[in-house]
Design a protein around this motif. Structure first.
Motif, PDB file in Angstrom:
ATOM      1  N   LYS A 144      36.192  52.334  43.952  1.00 17.63           N
ATOM      2  CA  LYS A 144      35.242  53.376  44.355  1.00 17.63           C
ATOM      3  C   LYS A 144      35.926  54.737  44.395  1.00 17.63           C
ATOM      4  O   LYS A 144      35.357  55.738  43.968  1.00 17.63           O
ATOM      5  CB  LYS A 144      34.637  53.062  45.722  1.00 17.63           C
ATOM      6  N   ASP A 145      37.153  54.756  44.930  1.00 16.21           N
ATOM      7  CA  ASP A 145      37.901  56.007  45.009  1.00 16.21           C
ATOM      8  C   ASP A 145      38.173  56.556  43.610  1.00 16.21           C
ATOM      9  O   ASP A 145      37.986  57.751  43.353  1.00 16.21           O
ATOM     10  CB  ASP A 145      39.216  55.780  45.757  1.00 16.21           C
ATOM     11  N   LEU A 146      38.599  55.680  42.718  1.00 13.49           N
ATOM     12  CA  LEU A 146      38.861  56.120  41.344  1.00 13.49           C
ATOM     13  C   LEU A 146      37.583  56.620  40.676  1.00 13.49           C
ATOM     14  O   LEU A 146      37.591  57.623  39.957  1.00 13.49           O
ATOM     15  CB  LEU A 146      39.476  54.979  40.527  1.00 13.49           C
TER      16      LEU A 146
ATOM     17  N   GLU B  52      41.913  41.481  50.272  1.00 10.26           N
ATOM     18  CA  GLU B  52      42.409  41.975  48.980  1.00 10.26           C
ATOM     19  C   GLU B  52      41.263  42.472  48.110  1.00 10.26           C
ATOM     20  O   GLU B  52      41.350  43.539  47.489  1.00 10.26           O
ATOM     21  CB  GLU B  52      43.172  40.862  48.249  1.00 10.26           C
ATOM     22  N   LEU B  53      40.177  41.693  48.058  1.00  9.74           N
ATOM     23  CA  LEU B  53      39.025  42.092  47.250  1.00  9.74           C
ATOM     24  C   LEU B  53      38.404  43.393  47.775  1.00  9.74           C
ATOM     25  O   LEU B  53      38.019  44.257  46.984  1.00  9.74           O
ATOM     26  CB  LEU B  53      37.985  40.972  47.225  1.00  9.74           C
ATOM     27  N   LYS B  54      38.313  43.526  49.097  1.00  7.44           N
ATOM     28  CA  LYS B  54      37.755  44.751  49.662  1.00  7.44           C
ATOM     29  C   LYS B  54      38.643  45.948  49.355  1.00  7.44           C
ATOM     30  O   LYS B  54      38.151  47.033  49.043  1.00  7.44           O
ATOM     31  CB  LYS B  54      37.557  44.604  51.168  1.00  7.44           C
ATOM     32  N   LYS B  55      39.958  45.750  49.434  1.00  9.16           N
ATOM     33  CA  LYS B  55      40.878  46.837  49.090  1.00  9.16           C
ATOM     34  C   LYS B  55      40.701  47.246  47.639  1.00  9.16           C
ATOM     35  O   LYS B  55      40.669  48.441  47.310  1.00  9.16           O
ATOM     36  CB  LYS B  55      42.335  46.407  49.328  1.00  9.16           C
ATOM     37  N   MET B  56      40.588  46.248  46.770  1.00  8.53           N
ATOM     38  CA  MET B  56      40.406  46.553  45.347  1.00  8.53           C
ATOM     39  C   MET B  56      39.093  47.301  45.127  1.00  8.53           C
ATOM     40  O   MET B  56      39.041  48.258  44.344  1.00  8.53           O
ATOM     41  CB  MET B  56      40.445  45.262  44.528  1.00  8.53           C
ATOM     42  N   ALA B  57      38.046  46.894  45.822  1.00 11.64           N
ATOM     43  CA  ALA B  57      36.757  47.566  45.679  1.00 11.64           C
ATOM     44  C   ALA B  57      36.850  49.013  46.166  1.00 11.64           C
ATOM     45  O   ALA B  57      36.298  49.925  45.542  1.00 11.64           O
ATOM     46  CB  ALA B  57      35.681  46.812  46.462  1.00 11.64           C
ATOM     47  N   MET B  58      37.578  49.229  47.263  1.00 14.98           N
ATOM     48  CA  MET B  58      37.737  50.589  47.782  1.00 14.98           C
ATOM     49  C   MET B  58      38.510  51.457  46.792  1.00 14.98           C
ATOM     50  O   MET B  58      38.158  52.616  46.567  1.00 14.98           O
ATOM     51  CB  MET B  58      38.458  50.559  49.133  1.00 14.98           C
TER      52      MET B  58
END
Length: 137
Positions: free
Chosen positions: A60-62, A51-57
């Motif tokens: 970064k995308d935003l 979940e944390l990695k998804k949020m970080a991705m």
């Protein structure tokens, strides 16, 4: 005399073996239960990490979209350098295109010349065979 049941030595050994087996079974059950509990905790931790990695991705995308939407003005020297690079890239591309078309043209000419030589050779062979046939008549 009262009748007392005094356990005999074989009975005591049998009871001791049973107690040992029960203790071993209890220990095995407890160890397995702890492993299962630990595995569940590990799975929960991995899910949280994902979940944390998804949020970080997503962050970064935003951030990259935000940076692309708001162009950063370059200093004049860098703008000139960038336009010079673009111009030289365009020139190189046009030269490469020209050379590519020239190579294709020369290759087509070479193939045509080779084909013409083959046809001329075949023509000579046919004429020689016709002449031979005329003489034999």
């Amino acid at each position: 005399m009262p009748n007392f049941n005094i356990p005999t030595i074989p009975n005591q050994i049998f009871i001791l073996i049973l107690v040992l087996i029960v203790c071993i079974v209890i220990i095995i059950v407890v160890v397995q239960w702890r492993k299962v509990a630990q595995s569940k905790n590990d799975i929960l931790m991995l899910e949280k990490e994902i979940e944390l990695k998804k949020m970080a991705m997503v962050e970064k995308d935003l951030e990259s979209k935000r940076l692309m939407d708001t162009p950063i003005p370059l200093p004049k020297e860098q703008q000139e350098s960038l336009s010079a690079i673009r111009k030289s890239t365009t020139q190189v591309r046009s030269e490469v295109g020209f050379l590519h078309s020239e190579i294709n043209e020369r290759l087509a000419r070479l193939e045509a010349q080779t084909e013409q030589r083959k046809l001329e050779k075949m023509l000579k062979e046919i004429e020689a065979k016709e002449e031979k046939l005329r003489r034999s008549k």
